[in-house]
Design a protein around this motif. Structure first.
Motif, PDB file in Angstrom:
ATOM      1  N   ALA A 105      29.150 -28.499  40.371  1.00 26.91           N
ATOM      2  CA  ALA A 105      30.574 -28.744  40.652  1.00 26.91           C
ATOM      3  C   ALA A 105      30.765 -29.219  42.091  1.00 26.91           C
ATOM      4  O   ALA A 105      31.510 -30.175  42.352  1.00 26.91           O
ATOM      5  CB  ALA A 105      31.378 -27.475  40.390  1.00 26.91           C
ATOM      6  N   LYS A 106      30.039 -28.584  43.032  1.00 28.61           N
ATOM      7  CA  LYS A 106      30.135 -29.005  44.444  1.00 28.61           C
ATOM      8  C   LYS A 106      29.681 -30.441  44.634  1.00 28.61           C
ATOM      9  O   LYS A 106      30.182 -31.163  45.493  1.00 28.61           O
ATOM     10  CB  LYS A 106      29.270 -28.097  45.331  1.00 28.61           C
ATOM     11  N   ALA A 107      28.659 -30.829  43.818  1.00 26.99           N
ATOM     12  CA  ALA A 107      28.126 -32.197  43.937  1.00 26.99           C
ATOM     13  C   ALA A 107      28.907 -33.202  43.084  1.00 26.99           C
ATOM     14  O   ALA A 107      28.565 -34.387  43.050  1.00 26.99           O
ATOM     15  CB  ALA A 107      26.653 -32.198  43.531  1.00 26.99           C
ATOM     16  N   GLY A 108      29.951 -32.703  42.377  1.00 26.67           N
ATOM     17  CA  GLY A 108      30.763 -33.607  41.564  1.00 26.67           C
ATOM     18  C   GLY A 108      30.079 -34.052  40.277  1.00 26.67           C
ATOM     19  O   GLY A 108      30.366 -35.132  39.749  1.00 26.67           O
ATOM     20  N   LYS A 109      29.158 -33.222  39.756  1.00 22.34           N
ATOM     21  CA  LYS A 109      28.437 -33.567  38.523  1.00 22.34           C
ATOM     22  C   LYS A 109      28.890 -32.661  37.382  1.00 22.34           C
ATOM     23  O   LYS A 109      29.187 -31.487  37.602  1.00 22.34           O
ATOM     24  CB  LYS A 109      26.923 -33.362  38.701  1.00 22.34           C
ATOM     25  N   SER A 110      28.910 -33.201  36.150  1.00 23.28           N
ATOM     26  CA  SER A 110      29.214 -32.366  34.982  1.00 23.28           C
ATOM     27  C   SER A 110      27.924 -31.875  34.361  1.00 23.28           C
ATOM     28  O   SER A 110      26.982 -32.655  34.188  1.00 23.28           O
ATOM     29  CB  SER A 110      29.972 -33.152  33.913  1.00 23.28           C
ATOM     30  N   CYS A 111      27.909 -30.595  33.993  1.00 24.90           N
ATOM     31  CA  CYS A 111      26.691 -30.010  33.416  1.00 24.90           C
ATOM     32  C   CYS A 111      26.335 -30.684  32.094  1.00 24.90           C
ATOM     33  O   CYS A 111      27.215 -30.988  31.288  1.00 24.90           O
ATOM     34  CB  CYS A 111      26.896 -28.512  33.197  1.00 24.90           C
ATOM     35  N   ASN A 112      25.039 -30.911  31.890  1.00 26.66           N
ATOM     36  CA  ASN A 112      24.590 -31.540  30.643  1.00 26.66           C
ATOM     37  C   ASN A 112      23.631 -30.658  29.838  1.00 26.66           C
ATOM     38  O   ASN A 112      23.112 -31.082  28.811  1.00 26.66           O
ATOM     39  CB  ASN A 112      23.964 -32.914  30.921  1.00 26.66           C
ATOM     40  N   LEU A 113      23.381 -29.419  30.306  1.00 24.78           N
ATOM     41  CA  LEU A 113      22.482 -28.502  29.588  1.00 24.78           C
ATOM     42  C   LEU A 113      23.147 -27.149  29.451  1.00 24.78           C
ATOM     43  O   LEU A 113      23.738 -26.649  30.417  1.00 24.78           O
ATOM     44  CB  LEU A 113      21.188 -28.290  30.382  1.00 24.78           C
ATOM     45  N   ASP A 114      23.033 -26.541  28.250  1.00 21.35           N
ATOM     46  CA  ASP A 114      23.375 -25.116  28.156  1.00 21.35           C
ATOM     47  C   ASP A 114      22.073 -24.323  28.276  1.00 21.35           C
ATOM     48  O   ASP A 114      20.992 -24.910  28.440  1.00 21.35           O
ATOM     49  CB  ASP A 114      24.168 -24.814  26.866  1.00 21.35           C
ATOM     50  N   LEU A 115      22.180 -22.992  28.193  1.00 18.95           N
ATOM     51  CA  LEU A 115      20.996 -22.180  28.454  1.00 18.95           C
ATOM     52  C   LEU A 115      19.892 -22.431  27.419  1.00 18.95           C
ATOM     53  O   LEU A 115      18.704 -22.511  27.761  1.00 18.95           O
ATOM     54  CB  LEU A 115      21.391 -20.690  28.476  1.00 18.95           C
ATOM     55  N   GLY A 116      20.293 -22.593  26.132  1.00 21.30           N
ATOM     56  CA  GLY A 116      19.310 -22.862  25.072  1.00 21.30           C
ATOM     57  C   GLY A 116      18.562 -24.171  25.322  1.00 21.30           C
ATOM     58  O   GLY A 116      17.336 -24.256  25.140  1.00 21.30           O
ATOM     59  N   ALA A 117      19.292 -25.187  25.742  1.00 23.98           N
ATOM     60  CA  ALA A 117      18.670 -26.491  26.019  1.00 23.98           C
ATOM     61  C   ALA A 117      17.746 -26.389  27.233  1.00 23.98           C
ATOM     62  O   ALA A 117      16.658 -26.989  27.260  1.00 23.98           O
ATOM     63  CB  ALA A 117      19.751 -27.546  26.251  1.00 23.98           C
TER      64      ALA A 117
END
Ligand SMILES: [Zn+2]
Length: 248
Positions: A181-193
């Motif tokens: 979030a600080k770097a302005g990126k959206s997460c693309n992995l959940d914990l399972g992935a």
């Protein structure tokens, strides 16, 4: 030149003249090679059964002027069953093309060969989702080629676990949700992935398919693995559009 014997997997076959084939073969010691199989498209020819696409055969080869020439081909295994489903064919063609795009001639390719044989086996048995096979191949082959992502923890704060993570496919590092979030990126992995990603890249190759993943996590893993592979390839793969038409 003396003939020599090598195991090899046919990654591609191209018709040449009336009944010849030019084969692209993955071998353990010589990497990817081209070989002419004369008259091998005739059903009665001794080379017919061992020179088809996805045949894993013992080849007797002799070095010719521009490529090897096949003298004998004794088939050990044919992965006919990859074509039981369109998804299977699509993934198998894509993995084969990625292999001959990435594996240079004249270099040992034992690991690549084992990985691809393992993946074709899984596709032909139909027991593993083809998207899992594809993601395993993409991540593992990139790792073997020297593009192993940094998967231990968040690059910025060292967090090891969390509900969501971000893998930067260009740079190959992880960020936790806060740092993403600080770097302005959206997460693309959940914990399972993320667990599956770590397993695929780090585990011993015999255990590579020994993991379970939910459909939701698989969707995330598939997208990241594919993106990761495609940014590290120099050129687009021809088989990609067919693959996307059967496995969107
Ligand atoms: Zn962090």
């Amino acid at each position: 030149m003396e003939p020599f014997v090598t195991m090899g997997l046919v990654l591609k076959e191209t018709q040449y003249r009336e009944a010849d084939r030019i084969l692209t073969i993955l071998t353990p010691k010589l990497g990817v090679i081209s070989a002419l199989a004369k008259n091998s498209m005739r059903v009665t020819n001794k080379l017919f059964s061992g020179c088809g696409l996805f045949c894993y055969s013992e080849f007797t080869l002799v070095k010719g002027r521009s490529m090897y020439v096949v003298q004998e081909a004794d088939v050990e295994n044919v992965f006919y069953d990859v074509s039981k489903s369109l998804e299977g064919v699509g993934v198998a063609m894509y993995l084969a093309e990625m292999t001959y795009t990435l594996s240079p001639t004249g270099q040992e390719a034992e690991k690549e060969l084992r990985l691809l044989l393992n993946c074709l086996y899984m596709i032909s048995k139909g027991k593993v989702d083809p998207r899992v096979v594809k993601a395993v191949f993409e991540l593992r082959t990139m790792s073997e080629c020297g593009f192993m992502p940094q998967l231990a923890c968040c690059r910025d704060c060292g967090a090891y676990e969390g509900d969501m993570f971000y893998l930067d496919v260009q740079e190959g590092h992880l960020l936790c949700a806060d740092c993403a979030a600080k770097a302005g990126k959206s997460c693309n992995l959940d914990l399972g992935a993320l667990y599956a990603l770590r397993h695929i890249c780090l585990v011993d190759d015999k255990k590579i398919f020994a993991f379970k993943i939910s459909l939701g996590s698989l969707a995330k893993l598939s997208a990241v693995a594919e993106h990761y592979a495609l940014v590290h390839l120099d050129k687009p793969l021809k088989s990609y559009s067919f693959l996307k038409s059967v496995l969107p």
